[in-house]
Motif scaffolding. Structure first.
Motif, PDB file in Angstrom:
ATOM      1  N   LYS A 260       0.720  -1.310  -0.028  1.00 51.49           N
ATOM      2  CA  LYS A 260       0.052   0.081  -0.048  1.00 51.49           C
ATOM      3  C   LYS A 260       0.956   1.323   0.058  1.00 51.49           C
ATOM      4  CE  LYS A 260      -4.265  -2.026   1.943  1.00 51.49           C
ATOM      5  NZ  LYS A 260      -4.753  -2.022   3.501  1.00 51.49           N
ATOM      6  N   ARG A 261       2.072   1.263   0.835  1.00 51.01           N
ATOM      7  CA  ARG A 261       2.791   2.428   0.781  1.00 51.01           C
ATOM      8  C   ARG A 261       3.362   2.559  -0.614  1.00 51.01           C
ATOM      9  NH1 ARG A 261       5.190   4.303   5.597  1.00 51.01           N
ATOM     10  NH2 ARG A 261       4.204   3.208   7.384  1.00 51.01           N
ATOM     11  N   LEU A 262       3.868   1.561  -1.345  1.00 55.17           N
ATOM     12  CA  LEU A 262       4.208   1.690  -2.631  1.00 55.17           C
ATOM     13  C   LEU A 262       3.497   2.242  -3.681  1.00 55.17           C
ATOM     14  CD1 LEU A 262       6.305   1.049  -5.036  1.00 55.17           C
ATOM     15  CD2 LEU A 262       5.553  -1.250  -5.241  1.00 55.17           C
ATOM     16  N   GLU A 263       2.001   1.726  -3.514  1.00 53.86           N
ATOM     17  CA  GLU A 263       0.994   2.477  -4.227  1.00 53.86           C
ATOM     18  C   GLU A 263       0.779   3.889  -4.098  1.00 53.86           C
ATOM     19  OE1 GLU A 263      -3.002   0.526  -3.696  1.00 53.86           O
ATOM     20  OE2 GLU A 263      -2.235  -1.359  -4.075  1.00 53.86           O
ATOM     21  N   ILE A 264       0.793   4.217  -2.876  1.00 52.15           N
ATOM     22  CA  ILE A 264       0.704   5.826  -2.642  1.00 52.15           C
ATOM     23  C   ILE A 264       1.866   6.600  -3.061  1.00 52.15           C
ATOM     24  CG2 ILE A 264       0.567   7.502  -0.860  1.00 52.15           C
ATOM     25  CD1 ILE A 264      -0.950   4.851   0.752  1.00 52.15           C
ATOM     26  N   ALA A 265       3.066   5.886  -2.806  1.00 55.19           N
ATOM     27  CA  ALA A 265       4.284   6.539  -3.302  1.00 55.19           C
ATOM     28  C   ALA A 265       4.370   6.850  -5.011  1.00 55.19           C
ATOM     29  CB  ALA A 265       5.402   5.889  -2.951  1.00 55.19           C
ATOM     30  N   THR A 266       3.708   5.850  -5.420  1.00 55.06           N
ATOM     31  CA  THR A 266       3.598   5.731  -7.104  1.00 55.06           C
ATOM     32  C   THR A 266       2.890   6.729  -7.646  1.00 55.06           C
ATOM     33  OG1 THR A 266       4.110   3.348  -7.010  1.00 55.06           O
ATOM     34  CG2 THR A 266       3.318   4.284  -9.032  1.00 55.06           C
ATOM     35  N   CYS A 267       1.679   7.032  -6.897  1.00 53.39           N
ATOM     36  CA  CYS A 267       0.864   8.284  -7.040  1.00 53.39           C
ATOM     37  C   CYS A 267       1.499   9.643  -7.091  1.00 53.39           C
ATOM     38  CB  CYS A 267      -0.557   8.010  -5.975  1.00 53.39           C
ATOM     39  SG  CYS A 267      -1.516   7.085  -6.592  1.00 53.39           S
ATOM     40  N   TYR A 268       2.245   9.623  -5.827  1.00 53.12           N
ATOM     41  CA  TYR A 268       2.971  11.142  -5.483  1.00 53.12           C
ATOM     42  C   TYR A 268       3.949  11.350  -6.832  1.00 53.12           C
ATOM     43  CZ  TYR A 268       1.480  11.835  -0.620  1.00 53.12           C
ATOM     44  OH  TYR A 268       0.751  12.144   0.342  1.00 53.12           O
ATOM     45  N   LEU A 269       4.959  10.094  -7.123  1.00 50.33           N
ATOM     46  CA  LEU A 269       5.813  10.355  -7.920  1.00 50.33           C
ATOM     47  C   LEU A 269       5.235  10.805  -9.172  1.00 50.33           C
ATOM     48  CD1 LEU A 269       8.030   7.243  -7.231  1.00 50.33           C
ATOM     49  CD2 LEU A 269       8.433   9.835  -6.814  1.00 50.33           C
ATOM     50  N   GLU A 270       4.200  10.023  -9.755  1.00 49.79           N
ATOM     51  CA  GLU A 270       3.533  10.641 -11.033  1.00 49.79           C
ATOM     52  C   GLU A 270       3.156  12.087 -10.916  1.00 49.79           C
ATOM     53  OE1 GLU A 270       2.512   9.796 -14.635  1.00 49.79           O
ATOM     54  OE2 GLU A 270       3.353   8.048 -13.075  1.00 49.79           O
ATOM     55  N   GLU A 271       2.446  12.663 -10.144  1.00 48.37           N
ATOM     56  CA  GLU A 271       2.088  13.822 -10.004  1.00 48.37           C
ATOM     57  C   GLU A 271       3.453  14.952  -9.813  1.00 48.37           C
ATOM     58  OE1 GLU A 271      -0.920  15.449  -9.969  1.00 48.37           O
ATOM     59  OE2 GLU A 271      -2.023  13.916 -10.164  1.00 48.37           O
ATOM     60  N   PHE A 272       4.362  14.357  -8.858  1.00 42.10           N
ATOM     61  CA  PHE A 272       5.343  15.432  -8.698  1.00 42.10           C
ATOM     62  C   PHE A 272       6.305  15.872  -9.939  1.00 42.10           C
ATOM     63  CE2 PHE A 272       4.640  14.516  -3.949  1.00 42.10           C
ATOM     64  CZ  PHE A 272       3.737  15.417  -3.954  1.00 42.10           C
ATOM     65  N   ARG A 273       6.354  14.480 -10.744  1.00 46.55           N
ATOM     66  CA  ARG A 273       7.017  14.812 -12.075  1.00 46.55           C
ATOM     67  C   ARG A 273       6.659  16.165 -12.841  1.00 46.55           C
ATOM     68  NH1 ARG A 273       6.518   9.353 -14.418  1.00 46.55           N
ATOM     69  NH2 ARG A 273       7.846   8.770 -12.595  1.00 46.55           N
ATOM     70  N   GLN A 274       5.503  16.560 -12.432  1.00 47.11           N
ATOM     71  CA  GLN A 274       4.743  17.712 -13.234  1.00 47.11           C
ATOM     72  C   GLN A 274       4.849  18.940 -12.424  1.00 47.11           C
ATOM     73  OE1 GLN A 274       0.982  15.971 -14.236  1.00 47.11           O
ATOM     74  NE2 GLN A 274       2.126  14.197 -14.322  1.00 47.11           N
ATOM     75  N   ILE A 275       5.532  18.994 -11.217  1.00 39.80           N
ATOM     76  CA  ILE A 275       5.639  20.170 -10.542  1.00 39.80           C
ATOM     77  C   ILE A 275       6.884  20.734 -10.108  1.00 39.80           C
ATOM     78  CG2 ILE A 275       4.912  21.215  -8.055  1.00 39.80           C
ATOM     79  CD1 ILE A 275       2.634  19.111  -7.915  1.00 39.80           C
ATOM     80  N   GLU A 276       7.267  21.701 -10.814  1.00 38.11           N
ATOM     81  CA  GLU A 276       8.586  22.011 -10.573  1.00 38.11           C
ATOM     82  C   GLU A 276       8.823  22.640  -9.342  1.00 38.11           C
ATOM     83  OE1 GLU A 276      11.089  25.199 -13.248  1.00 38.11           O
ATOM     84  OE2 GLU A 276       9.374  24.591 -14.020  1.00 38.11           O
ATOM     85  N   GLY A 277      10.049  22.375  -8.760  1.00 42.00           N
ATOM     86  CA  GLY A 277      10.565  22.684  -7.455  1.00 42.00           C
ATOM     87  C   GLY A 277      10.108  21.909  -6.264  1.00 42.00           C
ATOM     88  N   ILE A 278       9.309  20.836  -6.565  1.00 43.27           N
ATOM     89  CA  ILE A 278       8.940  19.890  -5.447  1.00 43.27           C
ATOM     90  C   ILE A 278       9.764  18.624  -5.992  1.00 43.27           C
ATOM     91  CG2 ILE A 278       7.138  18.791  -4.201  1.00 43.27           C
ATOM     92  CD1 ILE A 278       7.206  21.713  -3.477  1.00 43.27           C
ATOM     93  N   LEU A 279      10.808  18.345  -5.361  1.00 39.54           N
ATOM     94  CA  LEU A 279      11.722  17.162  -5.806  1.00 39.54           C
ATOM     95  C   LEU A 279      11.429  15.991  -4.902  1.00 39.54           C
ATOM     96  CD1 LEU A 279      14.791  19.707  -6.316  1.00 39.54           C
ATOM     97  CD2 LEU A 279      12.956  19.069  -8.081  1.00 39.54           C
ATOM     98  N   PRO A 280      11.028  14.923  -5.401  1.00 39.07           N
ATOM     99  CA  PRO A 280      11.241  13.659  -4.357  1.00 39.07           C
ATOM    100  C   PRO A 280      12.676  13.138  -4.614  1.00 39.07           C
ATOM    101  CG  PRO A 280       9.421  13.485  -6.298  1.00 39.07           C
ATOM    102  CD  PRO A 280      10.323  14.838  -6.728  1.00 39.07           C
ATOM    103  N   LEU A 281      12.846  12.293  -3.825  1.00 37.16           N
ATOM    104  CA  LEU A 281      14.217  11.870  -3.556  1.00 37.16           C
ATOM    105  C   LEU A 281      14.455  10.827  -4.794  1.00 37.16           C
ATOM    106  CD1 LEU A 281      14.617  10.359  -0.004  1.00 37.16           C
ATOM    107  CD2 LEU A 281      15.080  12.944  -0.969  1.00 37.16           C
ATOM    108  N   GLY A 282      15.861  10.958  -5.407  1.00 34.59           N
ATOM    109  CA  GLY A 282      15.984  10.017  -6.216  1.00 34.59           C
ATOM    110  C   GLY A 282      16.358   8.521  -5.962  1.00 34.59           C
ATOM    111  N   LEU A 283      16.393   7.646  -6.891  1.00 40.15           N
ATOM    112  CA  LEU A 283      16.513   6.277  -6.391  1.00 40.15           C
ATOM    113  C   LEU A 283      17.929   5.768  -6.649  1.00 40.15           C
ATOM    114  CD1 LEU A 283      13.202   4.789  -7.144  1.00 40.15           C
ATOM    115  CD2 LEU A 283      14.096   5.479  -4.799  1.00 40.15           C
ATOM    116  N   PRO A 284      18.758   5.189  -5.976  1.00 44.19           N
ATOM    117  CA  PRO A 284      20.100   4.672  -6.247  1.00 44.19           C
ATOM    118  C   PRO A 284      20.120   3.691  -7.590  1.00 44.19           C
ATOM    119  CG  PRO A 284      19.403   3.396  -4.390  1.00 44.19           C
ATOM    120  CD  PRO A 284      18.219   4.295  -4.605  1.00 44.19           C
ATOM    121  N   GLN A 285      21.018   3.759  -8.309  1.00 45.37           N
ATOM    122  CA  GLN A 285      21.198   3.088  -9.637  1.00 45.37           C
ATOM    123  C   GLN A 285      22.400   2.104  -9.335  1.00 45.37           C
ATOM    124  OE1 GLN A 285      19.275   3.908 -12.307  1.00 45.37           O
ATOM    125  NE2 GLN A 285      18.527   5.484 -10.746  1.00 45.37           N
TER     126      GLN A 285
END
Ligand SMILES: *Cc1c(COP(=O)(O)O)cnc(C)c1O
Length: 382
Positions: A260-285
């Protein structure tokens, strides 16, 4: 605007959980007992560890672990400044010196490179933090530690359900899990130390309960036998069975909670991709992992809106936030005692001024998620 306040975190507690705690209360044995032993066994099974010790908090566990390792005056312990202050406090209380490793600017994780810069002949231990539920580059950190003969202790407070290259974190080292209410599972308050070495974990078990010999414990009740004697002066850090039973029930649901946490985080990530200046954390490569999503952190990086104002504005709109964490070296006690080379903790400082944890917990509804996103859009539009 929403009518009720949305906290940034809230434990998922069912009527059955309440019933189970009630059953312990009615049973006549409410302190450390069979549920404590059960929780330890179940944490071993879930994390793939040889042994586990449950205690009243992860902080208590870290105290016992550092002391059992003999950390003391003259020793240095490397840890990020971007962590909960409990670790840094304990290193200091034991008379050792915390040495702060910087973090990757995008993931908030310490790396083999930032740790390497901190190693001296006095370094006794490295405490990486699997931040927000993402594992550090453990192969790289382990190789560095092995090369210098330094012990690694994994701070897995955010990382129940975090897998690194297919294995649960903490599979090679002593690791600490927190069961505080804002972590992925809770026992009210509580913590678990796991590790591959039963002899070492027995030292932790002694220290957590007055330093009484482990052999003196009654296996049935996990209580003290009347003949128990002090092997080493210890603490009173045990977990009650009222708490342990809740922890056991929560652990049984960890996969579902984290999904459930992943589902919610996925929604947030989708939205914040379109909002400048609100930067989610990056994921390690560069390595395979499973994210436990304990926290959803954004960095507020806008010319005319600072993080503190952003948090206040969200609160006015009935949205709760958290701050994980304010850098330890910037806080009064450590500010006055820590030597940091100019720019030495640049990524820690940049993030410490901008990070904010948004609501993320399994029982959030899609309306809750939309409310958070709309509130942020509203703040930015002003
Ligand atoms: C919560 C936390 C701890 C301490 O856990 P407690 O169970 O509250 O003592 C330690 N380290 C980190 C990174 C944490 O977030």
């Amino acid at each position: 605007m929403r009518k009720d306040f949305l906290p940034f975190s809230k434990p998922s507690i069912t009527e059955e959980d309440i019933q189970a705690v009630g059953d312990v209360l009615r049973s006549g044995w409410i302190t450390t007992g069979k549920h404590n032993a059960g929780l330890e066994q179940e944490m071993c099974a879930y994390t793939g560890s040889a042994d586990a010790v449950a205690l009243c908090s992860a902080t208590a566990g870290m105290h016992c672990v550092l002391q059992a390792m003999g950390i003391g005056p003259g020793d240095e312990v490397i840890t990020p400044s971007m962590t909960w202050v409990s670790t840094v406090n304990l290193i200091s209380i034991l008379g050792a010196t915390p040495v702060f490793a910087d973090i990757d600017r995008d993931t908030l994780l310490v790396t083999p490179e930032t740790i390497a810069k901190c190693i001296t002949p006095k370094t006794k231990a490295i405490i990486p933090v699997h931040f927000a539920g993402v594992p550090c580059d453990m192969d790289g950190i382990q190789a560095l530690a092995d090369q210098h003969g330094i012990t690694v202790i994994e701070d897995a407070a955010h990382a129940i359900g975090t897998f690194y290259k297919g294995k649960h974190v903490g599979s090679r080292n002593v690791a600490l899990y927190s069961l505080h209410p804002i972590k992925n599972i809770t026992s009210g308050e509580g913590g678990v130390v796991t590790g591959p070495d039963k002899e070492f974990l027995n030292k932790v078990r002694q220290l957590k309960f007055h330093g009484l010999g482990v052999d003196a414990f009654d296996r049935q009740t996990q209580g003290r036998s009347p003949q128990a004697e002090v092997i080493i002066p210890g603490y009173k850090y045990n977990l009650t069975d009222m708490c342990a039973v809740l922890g056991r029930r929560q652990l049984a649901h960890i996969e579902e909670f984290n999904r459930k946490r992943l589902e919610i985080a996925t929604c947030y990530l989708e939205e914040f991709r379109q909002i400048e200046g609100i930067l989610p954390l990056g994921l390690p490569q560069g390595y395979d992992f499973t994210h436990a999503w304990n926290l959803f952190i954004v960095r507020v990086d806008l010319p005319d809106l600072d993080r503190n104002t952003f948090m206040e504005e969200l609160k006015k709109r009935n949205i709760g936030t958290g701050l994980h964490f304010r850098a330890a070296h910037g806080q009064k006690y450590y500010r006055e005692r820590t030597v940091v080379a100019p720019g030495g903790l640049a990524n820690t400082e940049w993030n410490s001024d901008r990070i904010c944890s948004l609501p993320l917990f399994p029982d959030m509804t899609s309306t809750d998620v939309t409310d958070v996103i709309n509130a942020i859009k509203d703040i930015i539009a002003k």
